[in-house]
Design a protein around this motif. Structure first.
Motif, PDB file in Angstrom:
ATOM      1  N   LEU A 261      53.214 -71.016  -6.699  1.00 29.64           N
ATOM      2  CA  LEU A 261      54.302 -70.218  -6.983  1.00 29.64           C
ATOM      3  C   LEU A 261      54.579 -70.382  -8.769  1.00 29.64           C
ATOM      4  CD1 LEU A 261      56.569 -72.205  -4.298  1.00 29.64           C
ATOM      5  CD2 LEU A 261      55.357 -70.000  -4.086  1.00 29.64           C
TER       6      LEU A 261
ATOM      7  N   LYS B 142      69.421 -80.937  -1.993  1.00 23.55           N
ATOM      8  CA  LYS B 142      67.991 -81.363  -2.378  1.00 23.55           C
ATOM      9  C   LYS B 142      66.936 -80.790  -1.265  1.00 23.55           C
ATOM     10  CE  LYS B 142      68.302 -85.653  -4.242  1.00 23.55           C
ATOM     11  NZ  LYS B 142      68.036 -87.181  -4.329  1.00 23.55           N
TER      12      LYS B 142
ATOM     13  N   LYS C 203      63.705 -75.153 -10.188  1.00 26.26           N
ATOM     14  CA  LYS C 203      64.665 -75.402  -9.318  1.00 26.26           C
ATOM     15  C   LYS C 203      64.872 -76.434  -8.271  1.00 26.26           C
ATOM     16  CE  LYS C 203      65.112 -70.270  -9.111  1.00 26.26           C
ATOM     17  NZ  LYS C 203      64.910 -69.283  -8.071  1.00 26.26           N
ATOM     18  N   LEU C 204      63.522 -76.588  -7.689  1.00 20.65           N
ATOM     19  CA  LEU C 204      63.461 -77.752  -6.925  1.00 20.65           C
ATOM     20  C   LEU C 204      63.774 -79.203  -7.662  1.00 20.65           C
ATOM     21  CD1 LEU C 204      62.508 -78.927  -4.187  1.00 20.65           C
ATOM     22  CD2 LEU C 204      60.194 -79.222  -4.857  1.00 20.65           C
ATOM     23  N   ASN C 205      63.254 -79.413  -8.860  1.00 22.95           N
ATOM     24  CA  ASN C 205      63.704 -80.524  -9.554  1.00 22.95           C
ATOM     25  C   ASN C 205      64.986 -80.616  -9.841  1.00 22.95           C
ATOM     26  OD1 ASN C 205      61.064 -81.636  -9.383  1.00 22.95           O
ATOM     27  ND2 ASN C 205      60.947 -81.659 -11.649  1.00 22.95           N
TER      28      ASN C 205
ATOM     29  N   VAL D  17      52.823 -67.277   0.340  1.00 19.82           N
ATOM     30  CA  VAL D  17      51.898 -66.824  -0.566  1.00 19.82           C
ATOM     31  C   VAL D  17      50.711 -66.517   0.132  1.00 19.82           C
ATOM     32  CG1 VAL D  17      50.378 -67.657  -2.609  1.00 19.82           C
ATOM     33  CG2 VAL D  17      53.031 -68.262  -2.423  1.00 19.82           C
TER      34      VAL D  17
ATOM     35  N   GLN E  77      58.599 -70.372   0.820  1.00 24.00           N
ATOM     36  CA  GLN E  77      57.860 -69.240  -0.234  1.00 24.00           C
ATOM     37  C   GLN E  77      56.482 -69.780  -0.202  1.00 24.00           C
ATOM     38  OE1 GLN E  77      60.569 -70.535  -3.369  1.00 24.00           O
ATOM     39  NE2 GLN E  77      60.719 -68.250  -4.089  1.00 24.00           N
ATOM     40  N   ASP E  78      56.177 -70.967  -0.347  1.00 25.95           N
ATOM     41  CA  ASP E  78      54.646 -71.399  -0.296  1.00 25.95           C
ATOM     42  C   ASP E  78      54.009 -70.924   0.808  1.00 25.95           C
ATOM     43  OD1 ASP E  78      53.069 -72.877  -2.229  1.00 25.95           O
ATOM     44  OD2 ASP E  78      52.762 -74.386  -0.465  1.00 25.95           O
TER      45      ASP E  78
ATOM     46  N   GLN F 233      66.667 -77.058  -0.679  1.00 23.58           N
ATOM     47  CA  GLN F 233      65.709 -76.661  -1.813  1.00 23.58           C
ATOM     48  C   GLN F 233      64.353 -76.713  -1.248  1.00 23.58           C
ATOM     49  OE1 GLN F 233      67.249 -74.704  -4.473  1.00 23.58           O
ATOM     50  NE2 GLN F 233      64.958 -73.975  -4.952  1.00 23.58           N
ATOM     51  N   VAL F 234      64.079 -77.799  -0.991  1.00 19.72           N
ATOM     52  CA  VAL F 234      62.474 -78.055  -0.206  1.00 19.72           C
ATOM     53  C   VAL F 234      62.241 -77.301   0.823  1.00 19.72           C
ATOM     54  CG1 VAL F 234      61.269 -79.981   0.822  1.00 19.72           C
ATOM     55  CG2 VAL F 234      62.671 -80.794  -0.717  1.00 19.72           C
TER      56      VAL F 234
ATOM     57  N   TRP G 291      54.069 -76.598  -8.487  1.00 18.34           N
ATOM     58  CA  TRP G 291      53.542 -75.951  -7.358  1.00 18.34           C
ATOM     59  C   TRP G 291      52.615 -74.963  -7.676  1.00 18.34           C
ATOM     60  CZ3 TRP G 291      55.607 -76.417  -1.883  1.00 18.34           C
ATOM     61  CH2 TRP G 291      56.457 -77.491  -1.677  1.00 18.34           C
TER      62      TRP G 291
ATOM     63  N   LYS H 222      59.861 -89.285  -7.943  1.00 21.24           N
ATOM     64  CA  LYS H 222      61.327 -89.047  -7.928  1.00 21.24           C
ATOM     65  C   LYS H 222      62.114 -89.462  -6.960  1.00 21.24           C
ATOM     66  CE  LYS H 222      59.015 -84.778  -9.190  1.00 21.24           C
ATOM     67  NZ  LYS H 222      58.620 -83.185  -8.722  1.00 21.24           N
TER      68      LYS H 222
ATOM     69  N   GLU I 190      60.310 -72.041  -9.740  1.00 18.29           N
ATOM     70  CA  GLU I 190      60.521 -72.604  -8.581  1.00 18.29           C
ATOM     71  C   GLU I 190      60.446 -74.026  -8.537  1.00 18.29           C
ATOM     72  OE1 GLU I 190      61.776 -70.798  -6.229  1.00 18.29           O
ATOM     73  OE2 GLU I 190      61.461 -68.850  -7.286  1.00 18.29           O
ATOM     74  N   SER I 191      59.288 -74.666  -9.146  1.00 20.79           N
ATOM     75  CA  SER I 191      59.301 -76.133  -9.307  1.00 20.79           C
ATOM     76  C   SER I 191      60.604 -76.434 -10.006  1.00 20.79           C
ATOM     77  CB  SER I 191      58.000 -76.374  -9.829  1.00 20.79           C
ATOM     78  OG  SER I 191      56.865 -75.855  -9.074  1.00 20.79           O
TER      79      SER I 191
ATOM     80  N   ILE J 100      61.387 -73.672  -0.766  1.00 16.81           N
ATOM     81  CA  ILE J 100      59.924 -73.737  -1.514  1.00 16.81           C
ATOM     82  C   ILE J 100      59.027 -73.975  -0.691  1.00 16.81           C
ATOM     83  CG2 ILE J 100      59.736 -76.097  -2.085  1.00 16.81           C
ATOM     84  CD1 ILE J 100      59.034 -75.191  -5.168  1.00 16.81           C
TER      85      ILE J 100
END
Lengths: 333, 280
Positions: free
Chosen positions: A117, B16, A124-126, B30, B26-27, B19-20, A114, B109, A121-122, B23
């Motif tokens: 960020l 899962k 943690k997402l994975n 920014v 957070q994004d 967490q999406v 990302w 993924k 953070e990426s 993030i």
């Protein structure tokens, strides 16, 4: 359950793309909008090969040869037009979670981090996506960041990192789920020599320690020389050669290079009758001569000149490959 | 044993997407300034619409298309709230993801792309909604508009259901429109502009109440999904549509959710086959 030794099996794989044909200029654009004309581009013309577990294979070929297309089909991104594809016992296209959890595709010009960020953070997402336990995650993260020397960069916003730093973090992120198969597309593109070496060392380590299967494309000959034993040469969607890199050089280098260190000045013109001068930097002279007459040429040089030193070497690999693509090599039957 | 496994896979699935969700938030944070400006723009546009209608109805007892001053201002305030929930969406970005080839990252993924965007959408809506609540309250205090607070529990319940359906409809429409990028990647944004900005704004009731339109057009609209994006939830809230009529509307819109979902799945499957994973 017996595990198949062949992690990748491809038989008669073809892939056609419909490409919209567009004439140059604004008029052409409008024309293609009103009356779209599609042309079929044959990216892969029926290729076959198999890869065993733990192999590290390099794909060689000019731009548009079909290397990346092959990797994209193997990772399930592209739908094959025809042929049989099996990876780890799965049909990649079906994108089964058990399959996806065991592969990774890293492209030197694409990123999954990302942008806005910090990389952590990426990661943690994975961790959540690949369902990795906290313990495994911490362990692997430490190991990977150590190997790639990026531990202190985890909490920096990705956009602020240099290309080399970012690429190494891409590797950490792409490998946090410890895939059995790794597809690497130009992993060292745009990196400086030191960063290239770090990435190469890492790929080597990963292949060795995890017994991971790695398929790699690169235009960087050092990548291939350092890492791969077996190479697949591909051009215009066809496999031209599949075998050891050393074998490729041995059977297709038509010339040898004679390097001479002259003891005193002499008439350079005479060299031209013996072979082709490829480098002249007196007192050094490099000559290219046909393979079979290398010995004769060398003795002739020794008789005609005052020579301080003389070596006979193989043609550099770049030269061999260049000739392969010029069509000097006949397709193997 | 089997149950336990099933349970743990459900838990993993939840973590899962949570967490999406995290993030995504957070994004969004920014670009704080960007976000604040975007909200500010919303507030201004509300001021504009409010004063426009307020001045049109400034003449005592004027009634246009069956709306008087109180009714229209109520509509506008409800509109602001419903719009913040339904139209606040990031799903338009799917177009760019397909065209640029960033979709590949997700396809590689063990992740459901549809659920992924649904989660991102919910994150975006949560953020926008919390701001919209504050703004609405402030504007309410400043403008002191005549506003109708619904106190019928059944109406409120029906309103919530119709709102959830509206969110689903909008999400599905965006996903379907975005899929056009599989075939015409360079036209993705143009198509979005025409469909999601011009047509949807116009036909959903976010510029004016739909019942100002001629009766036959209005009746036809009530069978399209657009009608259920903005206009229908507002009318249900205001109690103008209630009882059997409201249930009928919810049924029609639910059928549209199913139709659009099936359509989206089939388009998406076809799209993935022609996907070229650009970017190289």
């Amino acid at each position: 359950m017996t595990k198949t030794e062949n992690t990748v099996i491809i038989k008669g794989l073809t892939k056609n793309f419909d490409v919209r044909f567009k004439e140059a200029g604004l008029a052409g654009s409008i024309k293609s909008l009103i009356k779209p004309k599609n042309i079929v581009k044959r990216a892969l013309k029926g290729i076959s090969f198999t890869v065993s577990r733990g192999e590290l294979i390099g794909f060689i070929g000019p731009n548009g040869a079909g290397k990346t297309t092959t990797l994209k089909i193997l990772s399930g991104l592209l739908y094959p037009t025809n042929g049989f594809v099996q990876v780890l016992g799965f049909n990649p296209w079906e994108k089964k979670p058990e399959f996806l959890k065991n592969i990774s595709l890293v492209m030197g010009q694409k990123n999954q981090l990302w942008w806005d960020l910090p990389a952590i953070e990426s990661l943690k997402l994975n961790r959540a996506i690949y369902e990795i336990s906290q313990k495994d995650f911490t362990e692997r993260l430490n190991k990977l960041t150590d190997l790639l020397d990026v531990g202190n960069l985890l909490s920096t916003q990705v956009r602020k990192l240099s290309l080399g730093q970012r690429m190494r973090l891409e590797f950490v992120t792409a490998l946090i789920h410890e895939p059995e198969i790794l597809f690497l597309d130009e992993p060292t593109i745009g990196l400086d020599v030191i960063a290239q070496q770090k990435v190469r060392d890492f790929i080597y380590e990963y292949n060795l320690k995890n017994r991971a299967t790695i398929l790699l494309t690169s235009h960087n000959m050092n990548d291939l020389l350092d890492l791969t034993k077996r190479v697949i040469v591909i051009d215009s969607g066809e496999i031209l050669y599949d075998g050891y890199l050393s074998e490729l050089v041995r059977s297709f280098a038509k010339e040898k290079i004679i390097k001479v260190y002259l003891a005193k000045e002499s008439d350079i013109k005479k060299f031209e009758t013996i072979g082709k001068i490829i480098k002249l930097d007196l007192p050094y002279v490099s000559l290219s001569v046909p393979r079979e007459s290398a010995a004769v040429a060398a003795s002739e040089i020794l008789q005609s000149f005052a020579v301080a030193d003389l070596t006979i070497e193989e043609e550099p690999i770049e030269g061999v490959i260049r000739r392969v693509f010029k069509g000097e090599m006949v397709k193997q039957s | 044993m089997y149950l336990k496994e099933k349970w743990s896979s459900k838990v993993n699935e939840m973590s899962k997407y949570s967490q999406v969700f995290k993030i995504s938030l957070q994004d969004e944070f920014v670009y704080r300034l960007n976000f604040v400006l975007w909200r500010l723009r919303n507030v201004f546009s509300i001021f504009l619409v409010f004063f426009l209608w307020d001045s049109i109805f400034s003449v005592q007892d004027r009634v246009i298309f069956g709306y008087d001053r109180v009714k229209i201002l109520t509509y506008i305030f409800a509109l602001m709230f419903v719009k913040a929930i339904v139209f606040a969406s990031k799903t338009m970005d799917v177009t760019g993801e397909i065209a640029r080839g960033d979709l590949s990252n997700s396809l590689l993924k063990p992740l459901d792309y549809f659920k992924y965007w649904l989660t991102r959408d919910v994150a975006s809506k949560t953020l926008n909604l919390s701001f919209a609540l504050v703004e609405t309250t402030l504007l309410f205090l400043i403008l002191k508009p005549p506003f109708f607070l619904q106190n019928n529990l059944i109406s409120i319940l029906l309103f919530i259901v119709s709102l959830l359906i509206a969110v689903a409809l909008y999400f599905l429409i965006l996903f379907i429109v975005s899929s056009s990028a599989f075939w015409v990647p360079e036209m993705g944004w143009a198509i979005h502009f025409i469909i999601t900005i011009v047509i949807l704004e116009f036909l959903s009731g976010s510029l004016f109440p739909l019942d100002v339109l001629p009766k036959p057009i209005f009746s036809i609209l009530s069978f399209t999904p657009f009608y259920y994006l903005i206009f229908f939830p507002i009318e249900v809230y205001l109690g103008k549509i209630s009882g059997g009529e409201a249930v009928r509307g919810i049924l029609i819109s639910f059928v549209w959710v199913v139709i659009l979902y099936l359509l989206m799945r089939s388009i998406w499957q076809k799209g993935l086959k022609v996907y070229q994973a650009y970017g190289r």
